[in-house]
Design a protein around this motif. Structure first.
Motif, PDB file in Angstrom:
ATOM      1  N   PRO A 130       0.828  -1.205   0.000  1.00  0.00           N
ATOM      2  CA  PRO A 130       0.000   0.000   0.000  1.00  0.00           C
ATOM      3  C   PRO A 130       0.866   1.261   0.000  1.00  0.00           C
ATOM      4  CG  PRO A 130       0.083  -0.894   2.204  1.00  0.00           C
ATOM      5  CD  PRO A 130       0.814  -1.873   1.329  1.00  0.00           C
ATOM      6  N   ALA A 131       0.248   2.377  -0.389  1.00  0.00           N
ATOM      7  CA  ALA A 131       0.938   3.668  -0.310  1.00  0.00           C
ATOM      8  C   ALA A 131       1.394   3.915   1.130  1.00  0.00           C
ATOM      9  CB  ALA A 131       0.009   4.784  -0.766  1.00  0.00           C
ATOM     10  N   GLY A 132       2.544   4.569   1.257  1.00  0.00           N
ATOM     11  CA  GLY A 132       3.098   4.808   2.579  1.00  0.00           C
ATOM     12  C   GLY A 132       4.058   3.726   3.035  1.00  0.00           C
ATOM     13  N   SER A 133       4.168   2.650   2.240  1.00  0.00           N
ATOM     14  CA  SER A 133       5.153   1.612   2.518  1.00  0.00           C
ATOM     15  C   SER A 133       6.538   2.109   2.117  1.00  0.00           C
ATOM     16  CB  SER A 133       4.814   0.334   1.743  1.00  0.00           C
ATOM     17  OG  SER A 133       3.609  -0.229   2.195  1.00  0.00           O
ATOM     18  N   TYR A 134       7.563   1.351   2.490  1.00  0.00           N
ATOM     19  CA  TYR A 134       8.942   1.737   2.193  1.00  0.00           C
ATOM     20  C   TYR A 134       9.687   0.595   1.517  1.00  0.00           C
ATOM     21  CZ  TYR A 134       8.629   5.985   5.004  1.00  0.00           C
ATOM     22  OH  TYR A 134       8.285   7.235   5.492  1.00  0.00           O
ATOM     23  N   LEU A 135      10.613   0.968   0.655  1.00  0.00           N
ATOM     24  CA  LEU A 135      11.588   0.047   0.083  1.00  0.00           C
ATOM     25  C   LEU A 135      12.956   0.431   0.613  1.00  0.00           C
ATOM     26  CD1 LEU A 135      12.679  -2.072  -1.953  1.00  0.00           C
ATOM     27  CD2 LEU A 135      12.673  -0.252  -3.688  1.00  0.00           C
ATOM     28  N   VAL A 136      13.651  -0.535   1.200  1.00  0.00           N
ATOM     29  CA  VAL A 136      15.029  -0.334   1.663  1.00  0.00           C
ATOM     30  C   VAL A 136      15.898  -1.314   0.900  1.00  0.00           C
ATOM     31  CG1 VAL A 136      16.624  -0.478   3.610  1.00  0.00           C
ATOM     32  CG2 VAL A 136      14.286   0.360   3.971  1.00  0.00           C
ATOM     33  N   LEU A 137      16.935  -0.800   0.240  1.00  0.00           N
ATOM     34  CA  LEU A 137      17.815  -1.716  -0.467  1.00  0.00           C
ATOM     35  C   LEU A 137      19.255  -1.235  -0.412  1.00  0.00           C
ATOM     36  CD1 LEU A 137      18.781  -0.544  -3.492  1.00  0.00           C
ATOM     37  CD2 LEU A 137      16.425  -1.094  -4.071  1.00  0.00           C
ATOM     38  N   SER A 138      20.153  -2.201  -0.550  1.00  0.00           N
ATOM     39  CA  SER A 138      21.562  -1.908  -0.773  1.00  0.00           C
ATOM     40  C   SER A 138      22.027  -2.815  -1.898  1.00  0.00           C
ATOM     41  CB  SER A 138      22.401  -2.100   0.485  1.00  0.00           C
ATOM     42  OG  SER A 138      22.386  -3.444   0.907  1.00  0.00           O
ATOM     43  N   HIS A 139      23.097  -2.391  -2.578  1.00  0.00           N
ATOM     44  CA  HIS A 139      23.487  -3.104  -3.799  1.00  0.00           C
ATOM     45  C   HIS A 139      24.960  -2.868  -4.082  1.00  0.00           C
ATOM     46  CE1 HIS A 139      23.465  -4.612  -7.878  1.00  0.00           C
ATOM     47  NE2 HIS A 139      22.181  -4.903  -7.805  1.00  0.00           N
ATOM     48  N   LEU A 140      25.619  -3.921  -4.516  1.00  0.00           N
ATOM     49  CA  LEU A 140      27.017  -3.837  -4.935  1.00  0.00           C
ATOM     50  C   LEU A 140      27.166  -2.891  -6.130  1.00  0.00           C
ATOM     51  CD1 LEU A 140      29.951  -5.012  -4.794  1.00  0.00           C
ATOM     52  CD2 LEU A 140      29.163  -6.744  -6.429  1.00  0.00           C
ATOM     53  N   THR A 141      28.185  -2.038  -6.075  1.00  0.00           N
ATOM     54  CA  THR A 141      28.484  -1.131  -7.178  1.00  0.00           C
ATOM     55  C   THR A 141      29.988  -1.014  -7.329  1.00  0.00           C
ATOM     56  OG1 THR A 141      28.068   1.061  -8.109  1.00  0.00           O
ATOM     57  CG2 THR A 141      28.529   0.953  -5.741  1.00  0.00           C
ATOM     58  N   LEU A 142      30.412  -0.644  -8.528  1.00  0.00           N
ATOM     59  CA  LEU A 142      31.822  -0.322  -8.775  1.00  0.00           C
ATOM     60  C   LEU A 142      32.000   1.168  -9.028  1.00  0.00           C
ATOM     61  CD1 LEU A 142      32.828  -3.337 -11.076  1.00  0.00           C
ATOM     62  CD2 LEU A 142      32.970  -3.145  -8.593  1.00  0.00           C
TER      63      LEU A 142
END
Length: 263
Positions: A180-192
């Protein structure tokens, strides 16, 4: 550690390599060889893993302080200190958490070690995040989480293990569409992006022959996972720069991290 039934200790696994970098004991010799070889070739990779774990804790704490009481943690990994439910329920004991992983050894440890508060609930399911419906339609998920209320979708250090042909952006969208609206996405990701070219080349050479698949992506590619979300301050940054001083000084920054609120 002893060899659990059905687990081949001679094949390294990303969760156990990560566990080794975090100082855990739930890993085999094959995992340690890969971990040590990567550390030898890639400066700061262990510190980056620990900063990534600290980022997860800061993100969960921040969202709990914003009033989020539900967390869906994809790609849980082997339990160590500072797990999602521990951080969330320390802020709000009524918090409800579902852990998801497709590794039997991870789930065995999770069920044994991850106990929550009486006021809240902590559940664990064995499923593959590449099949979102198998997660979203799982009875334990539906029993634990209320999809009419905001949920924090945790995708910390998981998408880098999903190759382009498996459509990671489509996977994120499938999960996001269920929130639903108001939810959150938290992510981390490998980068160069954030390391010198020679160090990036050394990393690619060191990992090319390893059994585990990792796909580094650029900041622009990672930012697209936040389509439909408003990224909160400080934006998509190196995990050690997200909201607090890092616990472990970075020799090199290998991970982007960020959080966004669904519109």
């Amino acid at each position: 550690m002893s060899e659990p039934q059905g687990i081949n200790p001679n094949i390294p696994h990303s969760a156990r390599v990560y566990d080794y970098w975090l100082g855990g004991k739930d890993n085999f010799e094959a995992d340690r060889r890969v971990a040590e070889a990567t550390m030898a070739a890639v400066p700061g990779v262990r510190e980056s893993a620990r900063n990534n774990r600290a980022f997860l804790g800061r993100a969960v704490r921040h969202l709990a302080q914003l009033g989020i009481r539900q967390f869906l943690d994809l790609g849980t990994g082997i339990p160590t200190q500072g797990n999602v439910h521990e951080v969330a329920q320390a802020e709000a004991p009524e918090s409800r958490i579902v852990y998801v992983d497709n590794d039997p050894i991870v789930m065995a440890h999770a069920r044994a070690l991850l106990t929550g508060t009486r006021e809240g609930k902590t559940a664990y399911i064995e499923a593959d995040v590449r099949d979102p419906r198998s997660v979203l339609d799982h009875p334990e998920v539906r029993e634990t989480l209320d999809f009419t209320q905001p949920i924090a979708l945790m995708m910390v250090a998981i998408l880098m293990h999903i190759p382009d042909q498996d459509d990671p952006a489509g996977i994120v969208k499938a999960f996001a569409d269920a929130l639903p609206a108001g939810s959150y996405l938290v992510l981390s990701h490998l980068t160069l992006d954030l390391v010198p070219k020679q160090i990036a080349d050394d990393y690619l050479a060191a990992t090319r022959s390893q059994a585990m698949h990792r796909t580094p992506r650029t900041g622009a590619q990672i930012a697209r996972y936040f389509d439909g979300f408003d990224v909160i301050e400080p934006g998509l940054v190196g995990v050690s720069q997200w909201r607090e001083t890092p616990l472990f000084p970075d020799t090199a920054t290998w991970m982007y991290g960020g959080a966004g609120r669904k519109r």
